[in-house]
Motif scaffolding. Sequence first.
Motif, PDB file in Angstrom:
ATOM      1  N   ARG A 211      36.242  43.496  45.447  1.00 57.33           N
ATOM      2  CA  ARG A 211      37.148  42.392  45.777  1.00 57.33           C
ATOM      3  C   ARG A 211      38.109  41.717  44.873  1.00 57.33           C
ATOM      4  O   ARG A 211      39.305  41.587  45.003  1.00 57.33           O
ATOM      5  CB  ARG A 211      36.341  41.107  46.387  1.00 57.33           C
ATOM      6  CG  ARG A 211      35.726  41.419  47.788  1.00 57.33           C
ATOM      7  CD  ARG A 211      34.677  40.385  48.116  1.00 57.33           C
ATOM      8  NE  ARG A 211      34.426  40.502  49.755  1.00 57.33           N
ATOM      9  CZ  ARG A 211      33.445  39.974  50.248  1.00 57.33           C
ATOM     10  NH1 ARG A 211      32.615  39.085  49.412  1.00 57.33           N
ATOM     11  NH2 ARG A 211      33.217  40.096  51.356  1.00 57.33           N
ATOM     12  N   LEU A 212      37.675  41.646  43.491  1.00 55.38           N
ATOM     13  CA  LEU A 212      38.312  41.602  42.549  1.00 55.38           C
ATOM     14  C   LEU A 212      39.562  42.295  42.172  1.00 55.38           C
ATOM     15  O   LEU A 212      40.563  42.231  42.080  1.00 55.38           O
ATOM     16  CB  LEU A 212      37.455  41.279  41.265  1.00 55.38           C
ATOM     17  CG  LEU A 212      38.653  40.830  40.044  1.00 55.38           C
ATOM     18  CD1 LEU A 212      39.126  39.635  40.374  1.00 55.38           C
ATOM     19  CD2 LEU A 212      37.539  40.681  38.681  1.00 55.38           C
ATOM     20  N   ALA A 253      35.609  26.837  42.138  1.00 59.50           N
ATOM     21  CA  ALA A 253      34.637  27.569  41.471  1.00 59.50           C
ATOM     22  C   ALA A 253      35.186  28.972  40.970  1.00 59.50           C
ATOM     23  O   ALA A 253      34.536  29.751  40.036  1.00 59.50           O
ATOM     24  CB  ALA A 253      33.266  27.755  41.977  1.00 59.50           C
ATOM     25  N   LEU A 254      36.471  29.381  41.643  1.00 55.71           N
ATOM     26  CA  LEU A 254      36.642  30.729  41.363  1.00 55.71           C
ATOM     27  C   LEU A 254      37.562  30.811  39.957  1.00 55.71           C
ATOM     28  O   LEU A 254      37.638  31.847  39.379  1.00 55.71           O
ATOM     29  CB  LEU A 254      37.414  31.377  42.274  1.00 55.71           C
ATOM     30  CG  LEU A 254      36.816  31.489  43.871  1.00 55.71           C
ATOM     31  CD1 LEU A 254      37.737  32.174  44.882  1.00 55.71           C
ATOM     32  CD2 LEU A 254      35.960  32.709  43.697  1.00 55.71           C
ATOM     33  N   GLY A 255      38.133  29.665  39.532  1.00 57.19           N
ATOM     34  CA  GLY A 255      39.314  29.940  38.706  1.00 57.19           C
ATOM     35  C   GLY A 255      38.617  30.426  37.527  1.00 57.19           C
ATOM     36  O   GLY A 255      39.161  31.430  36.879  1.00 57.19           O
ATOM     37  N   GLY A 256      37.486  29.766  36.976  1.00 55.27           N
ATOM     38  CA  GLY A 256      36.911  30.287  35.423  1.00 55.27           C
ATOM     39  C   GLY A 256      36.340  31.620  35.508  1.00 55.27           C
ATOM     40  O   GLY A 256      36.507  32.485  34.815  1.00 55.27           O
ATOM     41  N   ARG A 257      35.724  31.893  36.828  1.00 53.21           N
ATOM     42  CA  ARG A 257      35.151  33.387  37.057  1.00 53.21           C
ATOM     43  C   ARG A 257      36.249  34.400  36.900  1.00 53.21           C
ATOM     44  O   ARG A 257      35.975  35.370  36.290  1.00 53.21           O
ATOM     45  CB  ARG A 257      34.332  33.160  38.253  1.00 53.21           C
ATOM     46  CG  ARG A 257      33.659  34.658  38.613  1.00 53.21           C
ATOM     47  CD  ARG A 257      32.825  34.470  39.988  1.00 53.21           C
ATOM     48  NE  ARG A 257      31.784  33.456  39.747  1.00 53.21           N
ATOM     49  CZ  ARG A 257      30.499  33.559  38.986  1.00 53.21           C
ATOM     50  NH1 ARG A 257      30.394  35.053  38.506  1.00 53.21           N
ATOM     51  NH2 ARG A 257      29.506  32.810  38.946  1.00 53.21           N
ATOM     52  N   VAL A 258      37.293  33.932  37.662  1.00 51.98           N
ATOM     53  CA  VAL A 258      38.156  35.155  37.438  1.00 51.98           C
ATOM     54  C   VAL A 258      39.069  35.283  36.203  1.00 51.98           C
ATOM     55  O   VAL A 258      39.169  36.385  35.759  1.00 51.98           O
ATOM     56  CB  VAL A 258      39.545  34.661  38.471  1.00 51.98           C
ATOM     57  CG1 VAL A 258      40.625  35.590  38.275  1.00 51.98           C
ATOM     58  CG2 VAL A 258      38.923  34.822  40.011  1.00 51.98           C
ATOM     59  N   ALA A 259      39.331  34.236  35.399  1.00 48.72           N
ATOM     60  CA  ALA A 259      39.851  34.162  34.016  1.00 48.72           C
ATOM     61  C   ALA A 259      38.862  35.006  33.145  1.00 48.72           C
ATOM     62  O   ALA A 259      39.464  35.772  32.418  1.00 48.72           O
ATOM     63  CB  ALA A 259      40.203  32.710  33.775  1.00 48.72           C
ATOM     64  N   THR A 260      37.686  34.798  33.257  1.00 49.53           N
ATOM     65  CA  THR A 260      36.686  35.436  32.519  1.00 49.53           C
ATOM     66  C   THR A 260      36.408  37.031  32.782  1.00 49.53           C
ATOM     67  O   THR A 260      36.659  37.908  32.028  1.00 49.53           O
ATOM     68  CB  THR A 260      35.143  34.877  32.643  1.00 49.53           C
ATOM     69  OG1 THR A 260      35.232  33.389  32.311  1.00 49.53           O
ATOM     70  CG2 THR A 260      34.303  35.633  31.809  1.00 49.53           C
ATOM     71  N   ALA A 261      36.633  37.147  34.163  1.00 47.88           N
ATOM     72  CA  ALA A 261      36.755  38.598  34.406  1.00 47.88           C
ATOM     73  C   ALA A 261      38.143  39.441  34.075  1.00 47.88           C
ATOM     74  O   ALA A 261      37.970  40.502  33.471  1.00 47.88           O
ATOM     75  CB  ALA A 261      36.504  38.785  36.074  1.00 47.88           C
ATOM     76  N   LEU A 262      39.208  38.826  34.165  1.00 43.69           N
ATOM     77  CA  LEU A 262      40.519  39.333  33.773  1.00 43.69           C
ATOM     78  C   LEU A 262      40.167  39.709  32.128  1.00 43.69           C
ATOM     79  O   LEU A 262      40.852  40.585  31.587  1.00 43.69           O
ATOM     80  CB  LEU A 262      41.458  38.744  34.184  1.00 43.69           C
ATOM     81  CG  LEU A 262      41.884  38.354  35.700  1.00 43.69           C
ATOM     82  CD1 LEU A 262      42.846  37.574  36.030  1.00 43.69           C
ATOM     83  CD2 LEU A 262      42.123  39.766  36.001  1.00 43.69           C
ATOM     84  N   ALA A 263      39.774  38.629  31.435  1.00 44.00           N
ATOM     85  CA  ALA A 263      39.620  38.634  29.948  1.00 44.00           C
ATOM     86  C   ALA A 263      38.819  39.807  29.647  1.00 44.00           C
ATOM     87  O   ALA A 263      39.151  40.644  28.741  1.00 44.00           O
ATOM     88  CB  ALA A 263      39.166  37.321  29.494  1.00 44.00           C
ATOM     89  N   ASP A 264      37.642  40.105  30.397  1.00 40.70           N
ATOM     90  CA  ASP A 264      36.591  41.038  30.200  1.00 40.70           C
ATOM     91  C   ASP A 264      37.342  42.262  30.392  1.00 40.70           C
ATOM     92  O   ASP A 264      36.948  43.462  29.753  1.00 40.70           O
ATOM     93  CB  ASP A 264      35.403  40.964  30.927  1.00 40.70           C
ATOM     94  CG  ASP A 264      34.600  39.883  30.752  1.00 40.70           C
ATOM     95  OD1 ASP A 264      34.737  39.246  29.585  1.00 40.70           O
ATOM     96  OD2 ASP A 264      33.625  39.395  31.232  1.00 40.70           O
ATOM     97  N   ARG A 265      38.294  42.610  31.284  1.00 40.95           N
ATOM     98  CA  ARG A 265      39.045  43.752  31.505  1.00 40.95           C
ATOM     99  C   ARG A 265      40.201  44.183  30.694  1.00 40.95           C
ATOM    100  O   ARG A 265      40.895  45.190  30.832  1.00 40.95           O
ATOM    101  CB  ARG A 265      39.407  43.827  33.103  1.00 40.95           C
ATOM    102  CG  ARG A 265      38.268  43.678  34.265  1.00 40.95           C
ATOM    103  CD  ARG A 265      38.986  43.689  35.244  1.00 40.95           C
ATOM    104  NE  ARG A 265      37.971  43.610  36.401  1.00 40.95           N
ATOM    105  CZ  ARG A 265      38.098  44.447  37.485  1.00 40.95           C
ATOM    106  NH1 ARG A 265      39.294  44.838  38.006  1.00 40.95           N
ATOM    107  NH2 ARG A 265      37.128  44.363  38.563  1.00 40.95           N
ATOM    108  N   GLY A 266      40.632  42.928  29.759  1.00 43.70           N
ATOM    109  CA  GLY A 266      41.686  43.041  29.150  1.00 43.70           C
ATOM    110  C   GLY A 266      42.878  42.959  29.763  1.00 43.70           C
ATOM    111  O   GLY A 266      44.204  43.539  29.364  1.00 43.70           O
ATOM    112  N   GLU A 267      42.988  42.215  30.899  1.00 46.59           N
ATOM    113  CA  GLU A 267      44.039  41.986  31.786  1.00 46.59           C
ATOM    114  C   GLU A 267      44.530  40.608  31.359  1.00 46.59           C
ATOM    115  O   GLU A 267      44.261  39.606  31.268  1.00 46.59           O
ATOM    116  CB  GLU A 267      43.784  42.185  33.180  1.00 46.59           C
ATOM    117  CG  GLU A 267      43.649  43.751  33.569  1.00 46.59           C
ATOM    118  CD  GLU A 267      43.298  43.849  34.940  1.00 46.59           C
ATOM    119  OE1 GLU A 267      44.173  43.222  35.623  1.00 46.59           O
ATOM    120  OE2 GLU A 267      42.515  44.817  35.331  1.00 46.59           O
TER     121      GLU A 267
END
Length: 267
Positions: A211-212, A253-267
Amino acid sequence: MHAVPDLPAPHDAPALFESGHLWLSEWLPGPLLRARLDASGQIRVDGARGRIDDRDPPVDLRWPIRALRTDLDRAALREATADPSAVTLVLVAPRNEGLDYDWTALPPIVGVAIHDAARDRWLAPDAAERAFEGIGLATLPTIARERRARDFDPESIAIPDSSVRDGPAAGVLIRNKRGDHALVTDVGSGESDPLPDDPDVAAEHLVTDARLDRAIELASDRSAVADRLFELLVREEWAAIDAVVDPSDLRGALGGRVATALADRGE
């Protein structure tokens, strides 16, 4: 704008089965919308409670309305009729109301019917299908065309397998060229797995890598990923979300989760 057509059960629409031919389409669950192109070229959209504010549409209708404004070919609609403002488009915004679908194959907005006030009639199903195609909008999946009305028993119309999900269709829309409609649905079909009522836990449960990935593809830039992901979840998990979680809390609740996921992906 013209009202949405009445959609009685087949046994309450005997005239539909007395003569002529019928078109059968797969019904898709979701809110019905009406749309009209006004003289200024703006698209007015009405829902069950009246006109929808362009600046603040309901959370479950943001994606469908944006898709309508993006996909509707205004020039083609103007060319097709002398007075576009006399035409009412009836559409459905498919969402999970207890049945899961192949959401990647199902558009966010789908044409159902067209009313022409200049002639005070509904377009015949085949004409409406061609008209929707001509202005860039998808239509309900076709089950059968021009079947003899007298061959049907209104009391025993079977619901076939769906063309856009594994399992039976949500229902069957039945129409003729005179503008008569009927709808048979399986009101007991489908249910969603319960969600935790804590928005953060619900977000953890709902957000998947797939989904991400899709949200990233839909987003115009990095800042829009959380919004696109939220719209995906609202569409694909509406029954579960609406039952236990305030959608605005889930979006938060999605904002922080998405920011962390994008950072982990280097995006």
